[in-house]
Write a protein that holds these residues in place. Sequence first.
Motif, PDB file in Angstrom:
ATOM      1  N   LYS A   9      42.264  43.194  36.095  1.00 39.11           N
ATOM      2  CA  LYS A   9      41.453  43.953  37.044  1.00 39.11           C
ATOM      3  C   LYS A   9      40.020  43.425  37.065  1.00 39.11           C
ATOM      4  CE  LYS A   9      44.261  47.217  38.610  1.00 39.11           C
ATOM      5  NZ  LYS A   9      44.509  47.421  40.050  1.00 39.11           N
ATOM      6  N   ARG A  10      39.406  43.566  38.254  1.00 41.42           N
ATOM      7  CA  ARG A  10      38.025  43.077  38.389  1.00 41.42           C
ATOM      8  C   ARG A  10      37.050  43.942  37.608  1.00 41.42           C
ATOM      9  NH1 ARG A  10      36.477  41.271  44.183  1.00 41.42           N
ATOM     10  NH2 ARG A  10      37.793  39.548  43.445  1.00 41.42           N
ATOM     11  N   TYR A  11      37.332  45.234  37.481  1.00 40.27           N
ATOM     12  CA  TYR A  11      36.401  46.066  36.723  1.00 40.27           C
ATOM     13  C   TYR A  11      36.308  45.612  35.266  1.00 40.27           C
ATOM     14  CZ  TYR A  11      40.207  48.772  34.555  1.00 40.27           C
ATOM     15  OH  TYR A  11      41.291  49.158  33.823  1.00 40.27           O
ATOM     16  N   GLN A  12      37.371  44.965  34.738  1.00 35.59           N
ATOM     17  CA  GLN A  12      37.301  44.424  33.385  1.00 35.59           C
ATOM     18  C   GLN A  12      36.427  43.171  33.339  1.00 35.59           C
ATOM     19  OE1 GLN A  12      41.592  44.171  33.048  1.00 35.59           O
ATOM     20  NE2 GLN A  12      41.617  45.836  31.543  1.00 35.59           N
ATOM     21  N   ASP A  13      36.450  42.363  34.408  1.00 30.11           N
ATOM     22  CA  ASP A  13      35.504  41.242  34.500  1.00 30.11           C
ATOM     23  C   ASP A  13      34.069  41.749  34.485  1.00 30.11           C
ATOM     24  OD1 ASP A  13      37.684  39.593  34.705  1.00 30.11           O
ATOM     25  OD2 ASP A  13      37.596  39.420  36.885  1.00 30.11           O
ATOM     26  N   ILE A  14      33.838  42.831  35.216  1.00 32.49           N
ATOM     27  CA  ILE A  14      32.484  43.393  35.292  1.00 32.49           C
ATOM     28  C   ILE A  14      32.054  43.945  33.935  1.00 32.49           C
ATOM     29  CG2 ILE A  14      31.163  45.290  36.311  1.00 32.49           C
ATOM     30  CD1 ILE A  14      32.628  44.752  38.925  1.00 32.49           C
ATOM     31  N   GLU A  15      32.973  44.551  33.194  1.00 36.92           N
ATOM     32  CA  GLU A  15      32.628  45.045  31.857  1.00 36.92           C
ATOM     33  C   GLU A  15      32.210  43.900  30.939  1.00 36.92           C
ATOM     34  OE1 GLU A  15      36.033  47.179  30.564  1.00 36.92           O
ATOM     35  OE2 GLU A  15      35.511  49.025  31.642  1.00 36.92           O
ATOM     36  N   GLU A  16      32.862  42.738  31.066  1.00 37.43           N
ATOM     37  CA  GLU A  16      32.465  41.592  30.242  1.00 37.43           C
ATOM     38  C   GLU A  16      31.072  41.092  30.641  1.00 37.43           C
ATOM     39  OE1 GLU A  16      34.208  37.242  28.781  1.00 37.43           O
ATOM     40  OE2 GLU A  16      35.455  38.604  29.973  1.00 37.43           O
ATOM     41  N   LEU A  17      30.768  41.105  31.933  1.00 39.41           N
ATOM     42  CA  LEU A  17      29.420  40.718  32.375  1.00 39.41           C
ATOM     43  C   LEU A  17      28.372  41.677  31.816  1.00 39.41           C
ATOM     44  CD1 LEU A  17      30.175  39.879  36.125  1.00 39.41           C
ATOM     45  CD2 LEU A  17      29.618  38.244  34.319  1.00 39.41           C
ATOM     46  N   ILE A  18      28.678  42.962  31.827  1.00 38.58           N
ATOM     47  CA  ILE A  18      27.725  43.954  31.311  1.00 38.58           C
ATOM     48  C   ILE A  18      27.526  43.772  29.816  1.00 38.58           C
ATOM     49  CG2 ILE A  18      27.370  46.422  30.953  1.00 38.58           C
ATOM     50  CD1 ILE A  18      28.833  46.885  33.597  1.00 38.58           C
ATOM     51  N   ASP A  19      28.612  43.508  29.079  1.00 39.13           N
ATOM     52  CA  ASP A  19      28.480  43.266  27.642  1.00 39.13           C
ATOM     53  C   ASP A  19      27.626  42.033  27.353  1.00 39.13           C
ATOM     54  OD1 ASP A  19      30.019  45.453  27.063  1.00 39.13           O
ATOM     55  OD2 ASP A  19      31.900  44.341  26.936  1.00 39.13           O
ATOM     56  N   ALA A  20      27.596  41.078  28.276  1.00 38.19           N
ATOM     57  CA  ALA A  20      26.773  39.879  28.107  1.00 38.19           C
ATOM     58  C   ALA A  20      25.317  40.114  28.485  1.00 38.19           C
ATOM     59  CB  ALA A  20      27.347  38.728  28.932  1.00 38.19           C
ATOM     60  N   GLY A  21      24.956  41.348  28.875  1.00 38.94           N
ATOM     61  CA  GLY A  21      23.563  41.656  29.197  1.00 38.94           C
ATOM     62  C   GLY A  21      23.187  41.413  30.644  1.00 38.94           C
ATOM     63  N   ILE A  22      24.155  41.301  31.561  1.00 33.81           N
ATOM     64  CA  ILE A  22      23.887  41.041  32.980  1.00 33.81           C
ATOM     65  C   ILE A  22      24.043  42.340  33.762  1.00 33.81           C
ATOM     66  CG2 ILE A  22      24.585  39.690  34.998  1.00 33.81           C
ATOM     67  CD1 ILE A  22      25.779  37.636  33.081  1.00 33.81           C
ATOM     68  N   ASP A  23      23.062  42.661  34.603  1.00 35.00           N
ATOM     69  CA  ASP A  23      23.177  43.816  35.480  1.00 35.00           C
ATOM     70  C   ASP A  23      24.128  43.486  36.627  1.00 35.00           C
ATOM     71  OD1 ASP A  23      21.327  44.904  33.831  1.00 35.00           O
ATOM     72  OD2 ASP A  23      19.655  44.839  35.236  1.00 35.00           O
ATOM     73  N   VAL A  24      25.000  44.443  36.973  1.00 37.08           N
ATOM     74  CA  VAL A  24      26.031  44.213  37.989  1.00 37.08           C
ATOM     75  C   VAL A  24      25.913  45.273  39.074  1.00 37.08           C
ATOM     76  CG1 VAL A  24      28.494  43.992  38.445  1.00 37.08           C
ATOM     77  CG2 VAL A  24      27.564  43.198  36.267  1.00 37.08           C
TER      78      VAL A  24
END
Length: 898
Positions: free
Chosen positions: A127-142
């Motif tokens: 799922k794309r929301y899991q991709d977004i969670e990984e971006l957030i964990d990396a410190g990126i605002d989404v």
Amino acid sequence: MAETDRELKSRPDPDALLALAQQGKRGKLTVFLGAAPGVGKTYAMLTRARRLRQDGTDIVVGLVETHGRDETAALLEGLEILPRLEVNHRGKILEEFDLDAALARKPRIIVVDELAHSNPADSRHPKRYQDIEELIDAGIDVWTALNIQHLESLSEVVAQIAGVPVRERVPDTVLARADEVLLVDLPPAELIQRLNEGKVYLADSAKRAVDRFFRLGNLTALRELALRRTADRVDDQMVDYLKQNAIEGAWATSERLLVCIGSDLHSQTVVRTASRLASGLNAPWIVVYIERADREEGDSDAVRRLDETFRLAEQLGAETRRVTGSDFVDEILKLARREHVTQIVIGARRTSFTGRLFQQSLPDALASRVSGIGIHLVTDRDDQPPVRHKRLPKLNVLGAWRPLAIAAATVACAIALGLSIQLFIQLPNISLLFLLAVLISATYAGHVAAIAAALFSVLGYNFFFINPVRTFTIAEPHEVFALFVFLVAAVLAGSLASRVREQAKAARQRAISTQALYDFSRKLSGTAKEDDVLWAAVTQLQGTLRRDAALLLPEEGELKLKAAWPPDTELAVGDMTAARWAMEKQEPAGNGTGTLPNIAYQFRPLMSPHGAVGVCGFRQQDKPLDIDQERALAAIMDQTAIAIDRARLSRESMDQAAQLEGERFRTALLSSISHDLRTPLATITGAVTSLRELGDRMDPASRDDLLASIEEESGRLTRFVANLLDMTKIEAGTVNARRDWVDVADVVRASVERARKYFPGRVIETSIAADLPLMRGDSVLLGQVLFNLIDNANKYGGDEPISIFARQDVGDIVLSVTDLGKGIPAEDLERIFDKFFRRGKPDGRAPGTGLGLSISRGFVEAMGGRISAESPAQRRRGTRISMRFPITEARVAEKDRA
């Protein structure tokens, strides 16, 4: 007391402050929420992104779907757009969001459209929301967009409203964790007008959308859902702000829900309904499943449905529990009282007339015993068939022959025994034999055999023992009553006996599982090496799960396979990627999870009190792990993690002890070097200064004394440096002793002459046996050892003579150096050969570096000999240090010389 209460109330909520601190370590998620497609979510995102870009903010478009809208596409001009990733999916090339490129670019803000999108099968996350969670964990605002119908808890409601099933869904927890939710709203009439004008879909698609989904009633209902959910989110944010700043106000409700589920399909509907109820009440909720204590292994479909229901509940933000008990109502009420539950949510299935007549439903039983707790019943839809309660178990025709055969055999035995007894005596209670047959059948073959035995017993008793015999006719009315009572008693007794048997079987299975875990725990407790722990754990995993298992541990910053069963297991690239994900994120990955679900293995982190120590992987099969396997796996993983952590702590403790010992040696060496270098250097420097300044005015005797002091101290420095070099060679293992023929007498004489030059006032006596043979060794090393021993005797032997003996003893050549000093305490006889060990003089000063005897032992052992100390040596005083060298080869040399 009042002042204390006011101070407590004025303090911020610690949980709220902790949540706020954790938010600072992650990126922020902004969700543009709409009631339906076409309300302008993507347009609003891009408009806001262009404003920030003009202000100099580092914002990047990761993926945006324009759906052919020219006005939306125009907003992309001037924005940095990441290239899309081309993926081959079922023969078609799809352009998907490139997660790795976004992580490598790492902008401050990234725009990723369509939060509910499903990724292709081979993607890292489904799922794309899991991709977004990984971006957030990396410190990126989404920034992302979402339609209200894609929320998991609302999917069934939307399907009922619009008549269209929702395939792509997002857990409610994703929206709950969003830092900002922006509602993009548009009146339904205006949205329909935009659709008719072709601003939402193309002409053909727009016509179908109006007919099926974009109807005024549907859009109004969806708009209400979006407004309600946004209002709930704003209320949550307000409560968080009040808690963080210790502001008194209207706090959230203290409601707490308990949701009861089973392994049927209706339970997922119950969970979604409870999620909406909990969200509306802003209340925490617990999902519980109660299994019978005498439960046998259920079918795989029921276990799979139960696991899916639990995963759904966790995605929606519930706390899950599994409880074992026989009385469902009692267990529910005990849990409700323990957790301070205010409302219970339970499914209510429509039952048939016979089901209502013979069995009370769980909601009815719960309602009759509950007090002070509200009950919510979630009913079936009209298209669901009513539940038909079956009093008799469903028989498997192919597998029923064994219990039926046992029942028939026991009843036949009862008939034969009864007929035999009647040959001798007529008994009125011969029917007890048939009751015994029922009990035996229930004990050995279960409830199926018990019921069959009861029926066979009625027929057999009637045919053989009730007049008229040899017929199924009953002449007397009381016999009919007795037969009916016997049948009821037999069925009840057989059911009780079979239940006892099933409970004993379940208890036996749990005892076997407990014993296996106990044996595994004992095995780990007696294992100190990490490799032994890993192999014991992987063997236990394979034996318990009946699946291939693997254990991976980090080594030098890289995760490596350490143990596997079968031992020749090799993990593919995708498997290793999932294992690294489980280790880094400390969450399950691989088959059956949300990360790389298409690989063969599932990996779970091994968690210890100090964090993740490794990863456990097992190959998934056609069916997931059942409840007992999950419990056993959790226990094995916990014990393995603790054992690995203990082994590592033990190894680190040993390494630390070695480091401390090395530090002690270095400290002793530096102390020795500083003292032993400073003393001779000070003497040499003083003598040279005196000769330079007063040389012409000094008499010849004084100058000779100064020159002698310089020569003596220089020799001392030379010996000191030579000892350090020798010790370095011994530590490095580079001492290469020659194996030449050595005349021991010549070496002794040369060492004594050398010592007399350094210690002119010392009396040295020698005694060398006349028949002393040659030995294999290194004359230079042997001479250095003798000199070190003489030097040591000179330091500690007082003014008495030093004695050197060389003799032959059985098969050895023995060399000994004896002094008549104070001697060595018994506890120090072995320590004197350790590095930097020094015995102090009577004035408390420890002479030398403490390396002489240690070097001597190294040289002697390099030549194949042994060295030891003895004290007292003579007349209860003194010390004797002896060396022994084998003379086997020496005798051969004597024969060759003869």
